[in-house]
Design a protein around this motif. Structure first.
Motif: not given
Length: 132
Positions: A27-34, A121-132
Motif C-alpha cells: 500500500m502507498s504512504d497513508p500520509n499522502t494516499a488520498f 493503523a494504515w487507515g487511521d494514519t490515512c484518515q488523520a492525514a485527511c484532516n491536515l
C-alpha cells in the motif's frame, strides 16, 4: 508400473500464497494516499475503504496458507502409510502431522491478527492525514 517405494513430499511450495504484509509492502504512504480528494469526507471514506480492502487481502492470504498447510498435512499422513509404518509408529507419524498443522494454524492466526492491526493503523494514519 514405475512407482517406487519411499518418502515423498507435497509438490506445491508455500510460495503459492501472497505476502501477509499488505499494509507494509503493497500500500502507498497513508500520509499522502488520498489527501488530494475533493473533500475531507471523501478522503476519510477512501481511507476506510482502503483499510478494509487491506484486511480482505490479509484474510485471503491467511485462507491460502491454511489451505496449503492442510494439503501438506494430507500428503504427510499419506506418506506415513506409504513408507510402511504400522501400529503405534503410524499413529505417531500421523499425530506429528496433525500437531505440525495445528501449530502452523496458530502462527497463521497470529500473523493474520497482526497484519489486520497494521491495516487498521494504515487507515487511521490515512484518515488523520485527511484532516491536515
Amino acid at each position: 508400473s514405475n512407482a517406487r517405494a519411499g518418502a515423498f513430499s507435497d509438490p506445491i511450495s508455500g510460495n503459492v500464497c501472497a505476502d501477509f504484509a499488505v499494509a507494509g509492502d503493497s500500500m502507498s504512504d497513508p500520509n499522502t494516499a488520498f489527501i488530494s480528494a475533493s473533500s475531507v469526507k471523501t478522503c476519510t471514506s477512501l481511507c476506510k475503504q482502503a483499510a478494509n480492502q487491506c484486511k480482505n487481502y490479509v484474510n485471503k492470504t491467511a485462507s491460502c496458507y491454511k489451505g496449503y498447510y492442510s494439503q501438506y498435512k494430507t500428503y504427510w499422513k499419506k506418506n506415513c502409510s506409504d513408507i510402511g509404518l504400522t501400529g503405534s509408529e503410524l499413529k505417531s507419524c500421523k499425530q506429528d502431522a496433525n500437531n505440525y498443522y495445528n501449530g502452523i494454524k496458530g502462527k497463521i492466526k497470529s500473523i493474520q491478527g497482526t497484519e489486520q492491526d497494521n491495516c487498521s493503523a494504515w487507515g487511521d494514519t490515512c484518515q488523520a492525514a485527511c484532516n491536515l
